[in-house]
Design an enzyme around this catalytic site. Sequence first.
Site, PDB file in Angstrom:
ATOM      1  N   SER A  12       0.826  -1.210   0.000  1.00 46.05           N
ATOM      2  CA  SER A  12       0.000   0.000   0.000  1.00 46.05           C
ATOM      3  C   SER A  12       0.861   1.260   0.000  1.00 46.05           C
ATOM      4  CB  SER A  12      -0.910  -0.012   1.223  1.00 46.05           C
ATOM      5  OG  SER A  12      -0.119  -0.144   2.402  1.00 46.05           O
ATOM      6  N   GLY A  13       2.021   1.201  -0.674  1.00 47.42           N
ATOM      7  CA  GLY A  13       2.838   2.396  -0.846  1.00 47.42           C
ATOM      8  C   GLY A  13       2.469   3.092  -2.155  1.00 47.42           C
ATOM      9  N   LYS A  34       1.328  -5.540   5.059  1.00 41.47           N
ATOM     10  CA  LYS A  34       1.633  -6.503   6.133  1.00 41.47           C
ATOM     11  C   LYS A  34       1.519  -5.903   7.533  1.00 41.47           C
ATOM     12  CE  LYS A  34       6.656  -6.616   5.473  1.00 41.47           C
ATOM     13  NZ  LYS A  34       7.744  -7.568   5.288  1.00 41.47           N
ATOM     14  N   GLY A  48      11.896  14.348  -2.546  1.00 39.69           N
ATOM     15  CA  GLY A  48      10.829  14.685  -3.465  1.00 39.69           C
ATOM     16  C   GLY A  48      10.780  13.777  -4.677  1.00 39.69           C
ATOM     17  N   GLU A 112      18.952  18.321  -6.674  1.00 42.09           N
ATOM     18  CA  GLU A 112      19.637  17.314  -5.860  1.00 42.09           C
ATOM     19  C   GLU A 112      20.856  16.797  -6.598  1.00 42.09           C
ATOM     20  OE1 GLU A 112      16.680  14.383  -4.839  1.00 42.09           O
ATOM     21  OE2 GLU A 112      16.228  15.405  -2.976  1.00 42.09           O
ATOM     22  N   ASP A 215      10.125  -9.259   0.508  1.00 46.46           N
ATOM     23  CA  ASP A 215       9.119 -10.329   0.396  1.00 46.46           C
ATOM     24  C   ASP A 215       8.680 -10.562  -1.058  1.00 46.46           C
ATOM     25  OD1 ASP A 215       9.365 -10.034   3.095  1.00 46.46           O
ATOM     26  OD2 ASP A 215       7.235  -9.719   3.511  1.00 46.46           O
ATOM     27  N   HIS A 236      23.666   5.106   1.894  1.00 47.45           N
ATOM     28  CA  HIS A 236      23.767   6.522   2.261  1.00 47.45           C
ATOM     29  C   HIS A 236      24.966   6.644   3.203  1.00 47.45           C
ATOM     30  CE1 HIS A 236      22.775  10.417   3.925  1.00 47.45           C
ATOM     31  NE2 HIS A 236      21.897  10.567   2.960  1.00 47.45           N
ATOM     32  N   ARG A 283      28.397  11.056  -2.756  1.00 47.75           N
ATOM     33  CA  ARG A 283      27.923  10.071  -1.780  1.00 47.75           C
ATOM     34  C   ARG A 283      28.697   8.752  -1.749  1.00 47.75           C
ATOM     35  NH1 ARG A 283      21.429   9.034  -1.791  1.00 47.75           N
ATOM     36  NH2 ARG A 283      20.937  11.008  -0.830  1.00 47.75           N
ATOM     37  N   HIS A 344      20.284   2.082   1.622  1.00 52.55           N
ATOM     38  CA  HIS A 344      19.262   3.123   1.429  1.00 52.55           C
ATOM     39  C   HIS A 344      18.229   2.758   0.357  1.00 52.55           C
ATOM     40  CE1 HIS A 344      17.614   7.070   1.774  1.00 52.55           C
ATOM     41  NE2 HIS A 344      17.973   7.461   0.569  1.00 52.55           N
ATOM     42  N   GLU A 368       9.758  -0.291  -5.928  1.00 51.32           N
ATOM     43  CA  GLU A 368      11.119  -0.677  -5.523  1.00 51.32           C
ATOM     44  C   GLU A 368      11.343  -2.187  -5.597  1.00 51.32           C
ATOM     45  OE1 GLU A 368      12.495   1.428  -2.031  1.00 51.32           O
ATOM     46  OE2 GLU A 368      14.305   0.195  -1.903  1.00 51.32           O
ATOM     47  N   ARG A 379      20.753   4.456  -8.539  1.00 55.32           N
ATOM     48  CA  ARG A 379      19.535   5.265  -8.681  1.00 55.32           C
ATOM     49  C   ARG A 379      19.861   6.749  -8.605  1.00 55.32           C
ATOM     50  NH1 ARG A 379      15.576   7.181  -4.083  1.00 55.32           N
ATOM     51  NH2 ARG A 379      17.560   7.190  -3.004  1.00 55.32           N
ATOM     52  N   LEU A 385      10.286   7.382  -6.405  1.00 57.04           N
ATOM     53  CA  LEU A 385       8.835   7.562  -6.264  1.00 57.04           C
ATOM     54  C   LEU A 385       8.221   7.688  -7.656  1.00 57.04           C
ATOM     55  CD1 LEU A 385       8.531   9.986  -3.218  1.00 57.04           C
ATOM     56  CD2 LEU A 385       7.654   7.665  -3.362  1.00 57.04           C
TER      57      LEU A 385
HETATM   58  C1  LIG Z   1      14.507   7.457   4.367  1.00 64.85           C
HETATM   59  C2  LIG Z   1      14.140   7.357   2.909  1.00 64.85           C
HETATM   60  C3  LIG Z   1      14.070   8.509   2.141  1.00 64.85           C
HETATM   61  C4  LIG Z   1      13.719   8.422   0.769  1.00 64.85           C
HETATM   62  N1  LIG Z   1      13.610   9.578   0.038  1.00 64.85           N
HETATM   63  C5  LIG Z   1      13.191   9.495  -1.260  1.00 64.85           C
HETATM   64  C6  LIG Z   1      12.959  10.685  -2.035  1.00 64.85           C
HETATM   65  O1  LIG Z   1      13.122  11.808  -1.538  1.00 64.85           O
HETATM   66  N2  LIG Z   1      12.535  10.541  -3.319  1.00 64.85           N
HETATM   67  C7  LIG Z   1      12.319   9.321  -3.896  1.00 64.85           C
HETATM   68  O2  LIG Z   1      11.945   9.256  -5.073  1.00 64.85           O
HETATM   69  N3  LIG Z   1      12.528   8.187  -3.183  1.00 64.85           N
HETATM   70  C8  LIG Z   1      12.926   8.250  -1.896  1.00 64.85           C
HETATM   71  N4  LIG Z   1      13.115   7.096  -1.182  1.00 64.85           N
HETATM   72  C9  LIG Z   1      12.784   5.813  -1.813  1.00 64.85           C
HETATM   73  C10 LIG Z   1      11.270   5.662  -1.912  1.00 64.85           C
HETATM   74  O3  LIG Z   1      10.675   6.114  -0.716  1.00 64.85           O
HETATM   75  C11 LIG Z   1      10.873   4.208  -2.153  1.00 64.85           C
HETATM   76  O4  LIG Z   1      11.622   3.675  -3.190  1.00 64.85           O
HETATM   77  C12 LIG Z   1       9.392   4.096  -2.523  1.00 64.85           C
HETATM   78  O5  LIG Z   1       8.590   4.764  -1.583  1.00 64.85           O
HETATM   79  C13 LIG Z   1       8.967   2.639  -2.619  1.00 64.85           C
HETATM   80  O6  LIG Z   1       7.570   2.588  -2.774  1.00 64.85           O
HETATM   81  P1  LIG Z   1       6.845   1.200  -3.020  1.00 64.85           P
HETATM   82  O7  LIG Z   1       5.405   1.520  -3.263  1.00 64.85           O
HETATM   83  O8  LIG Z   1       7.582   0.425  -4.027  1.00 64.85           O
HETATM   84  O9  LIG Z   1       7.007   0.424  -1.632  1.00 64.85           O
HETATM   85  P2  LIG Z   1       6.756   0.890  -0.130  1.00 64.85           P
HETATM   86  O10 LIG Z   1       6.275   2.286  -0.015  1.00 64.85           O
HETATM   87  O11 LIG Z   1       7.960   0.520   0.640  1.00 64.85           O
HETATM   88  O12 LIG Z   1       5.531  -0.024   0.313  1.00 64.85           O
HETATM   89  C14 LIG Z   1       5.673  -1.423   0.448  1.00 64.85           C
HETATM   90  C15 LIG Z   1       4.333  -1.988   0.822  1.00 64.85           C
HETATM   91  O13 LIG Z   1       4.367  -3.399   0.680  1.00 64.85           O
HETATM   92  C16 LIG Z   1       3.805  -4.004   1.825  1.00 64.85           C
HETATM   93  N5  LIG Z   1       4.365  -5.353   1.963  1.00 64.85           N
HETATM   94  C17 LIG Z   1       5.666  -5.737   1.905  1.00 64.85           C
HETATM   95  N6  LIG Z   1       5.764  -7.070   2.074  1.00 64.85           N
HETATM   96  C18 LIG Z   1       4.506  -7.535   2.236  1.00 64.85           C
HETATM   97  C19 LIG Z   1       3.932  -8.810   2.476  1.00 64.85           C
HETATM   98  N7  LIG Z   1       4.692  -9.916   2.595  1.00 64.85           N
HETATM   99  N8  LIG Z   1       2.592  -8.912   2.602  1.00 64.85           N
HETATM  100  C20 LIG Z   1       1.800  -7.823   2.517  1.00 64.85           C
HETATM  101  N9  LIG Z   1       2.281  -6.579   2.291  1.00 64.85           N
HETATM  102  C21 LIG Z   1       3.606  -6.443   2.158  1.00 64.85           C
HETATM  103  C22 LIG Z   1       4.162  -3.064   2.949  1.00 64.85           C
HETATM  104  O14 LIG Z   1       3.311  -3.295   4.042  1.00 64.85           O
HETATM  105  C23 LIG Z   1       3.926  -1.716   2.256  1.00 64.85           C
HETATM  106  O15 LIG Z   1       2.552  -1.404   2.288  1.00 64.85           O
HETATM  107  C24 LIG Z   1      13.463   7.167   0.181  1.00 64.85           C
HETATM  108  C25 LIG Z   1      13.536   6.015   0.962  1.00 64.85           C
HETATM  109  C26 LIG Z   1      13.862   6.098   2.313  1.00 64.85           C
HETATM  110  C27 LIG Z   1      13.904   4.836   3.119  1.00 64.85           C
END
Ligand SMILES: Cc1cc2nc3c(=O)[nH]c(=O)nc-3n(C[C@H](O)[C@H](O)[C@H](O)COP(=O)(O)OP(=O)(O)OC[C@H]3O[C@@H](n4cnc5c(N)ncnc54)[C@H](O)[C@@H]3O)c2cc1C
Length: 526
Positions: A12-13, A34, A48, A112, A215, A236, A283, A344, A368, A379, A385
Amino acid sequence: MKQTADVLIVGSGAAGLTAALNLAETHKVAVIAKGSLSEGATSWAQGGIAAVLEEGDSFEAHVKDTMIAGAGLNDIHVVEHVVEAAPRAIQHLIDLGVPFAQEGNALHLTREGGHSHRRIVHVADATGYAVQQALEGAAAKHPNITLVPDMVAIDLVTGRHAAQFSTSGAVHGLYAYNRKKKRVETLTGKATILATGGAGRAYLYSTAPRGATGDGIAMAWRAGCRVSNMEMMQFHPTCLYNLQVKNFLITEAVRGEGGQLKLPTNGERFMPKFDKRAELAPRDIVARAIDHEIKRLGLDYVHLDISHRDPEFVREHFPNIYEKLLGLGIDITAQPIPVVPAQHYTCGGVVIDLHGCTDAPGLYAAGEVTQSGLHGANRLASNSLLECLVFGEAAAKHITANFGDLPDVPDILAWDESRVTDSDEEVVIAQTWGEIRRFMWNYVGIVRTTKRLERAKHRIDMLRQEVKEYYAHFRVTPDLIELRNLVEVADLIIRSALSRHESRGLHYTLDYPGLLPEAKDTVLVP
Ligand SMILES: Cc1cc2nc3c(=O)[nH]c(=O)nc-3n(C[C@H](O)[C@H](O)[C@H](O)COP(=O)(O)OP(=O)(O)OC[C@H]3O[C@@H](n4cnc5c(N)ncnc54)[C@H](O)[C@@H]3O)c2cc1C
């Protein structure tokens, strides 16, 4: 058997919710997470999202910056596709109410590292939180979207789990552990999208959330999908070293404002001997230098010291860091900060095409968890994002256009617990988890050698076998599910690192310091 939804989304990201919102006009969608819905990395993103919006900037420039960061390993067609889709993706978020910072009538853009222009839209320094809130709010309101927190996916359901056994390889849903009911359930749908985020928690120090245990990568691999470029882990340089708080980032701006990196043993400043830009080197160079000193001297951390600057200046420029560390007993106006580099971002993952299709019919992936070809060997900041938004939408569109052709869901066998019992030695889980994260950090970290990678391989082979036996004997728990995935993903990272005989982007090995003439993905086939 009643189908759970037309489409199941794991995660749910930004990636999962973007896909859900794009599907919901025409399909019933269930999104599982999860833990709580906002627990992924999306909420944590600070900087951002990158998009060409400034006069004088161009798609060509954004493509070029992305390719340079990725050391040529990126797929240029994918990079062009994502970069060109970016302004529209930002507009979608604005339509959903994300309050991006403005300057006059225009969006305020920051710049950036690695970007040749100002092109980062942001919401102060908490962009991800605002994006997550907007997407979650819209999804919660939609009658066709069911949001299911506390549901931990265990494995994908394929024809091998059907009452009528089939080897078609098609995915029909998943088995998941319902934390509230403490039982395993079978969720089915014509299409399944993996949006489970990265695998940072394979490392001792990581800025990623607790649930980043790879996962989705492990589940797709077990279901027969290819996984690629897992050796490309981004680190990082400066994360707080603290045994309780393991993932607090110390922004690069501290170095930008004069912070110096010193050895904790004698206070010696060490960056000048690695690079003439000293603490202001890029970095990866700073991260490697810190890693070098830590390994050379057997240290746990190095010091980042800004105490020579005026205390008022430090408090004013770094109010959050000042407050946070004061709470931990460190006054940064008078004391150095213990820091280590930290994992990171996971550049590698499940192989997908431009539509988010994986190798398994009915299975898609976005965000991701994937290796889409966008990031290559490293990256570019704020492109991740963006990748979630573009591929979340692409997967939804492909499913909508091809829904009629997706395989029907057959009768699926229920989860079989007849041969397992409750564990009587949970200690194995914490012990194994700790072991993996420590040797991944020490042997498969920022600077690698073949010898260290081979040591890691011996250990992971043994632990995989132990976890396999444990999994075969005991009822699943969320911790065991994660450990089983972590051990799988660590193995994939080590194997990928061993097979790359060059130093490119994030993969740096003392045994192969040069660059091969041709940039090739590391592709592991199950
Ligand atoms: C500190 C930090 C700063 C960052 N800053 C930036 C930035 O400024 N700009 C940028 O572009 N990126 C940034 N990133 C990277 C970016 O945030 C991530 O790459 C991105 O949010 C990933 O999104 P996603 O939807 O792929 O997964 P996520 O947002 O990580 O969501 C994963 C989802 O999967 C679910 N899940 C996982 N395994 C299971 C399972 N087995 N069963 C059920 N659900 C599960 C989790 O519960 C969650 O809901 C940053 C990352 C971090 C850690």
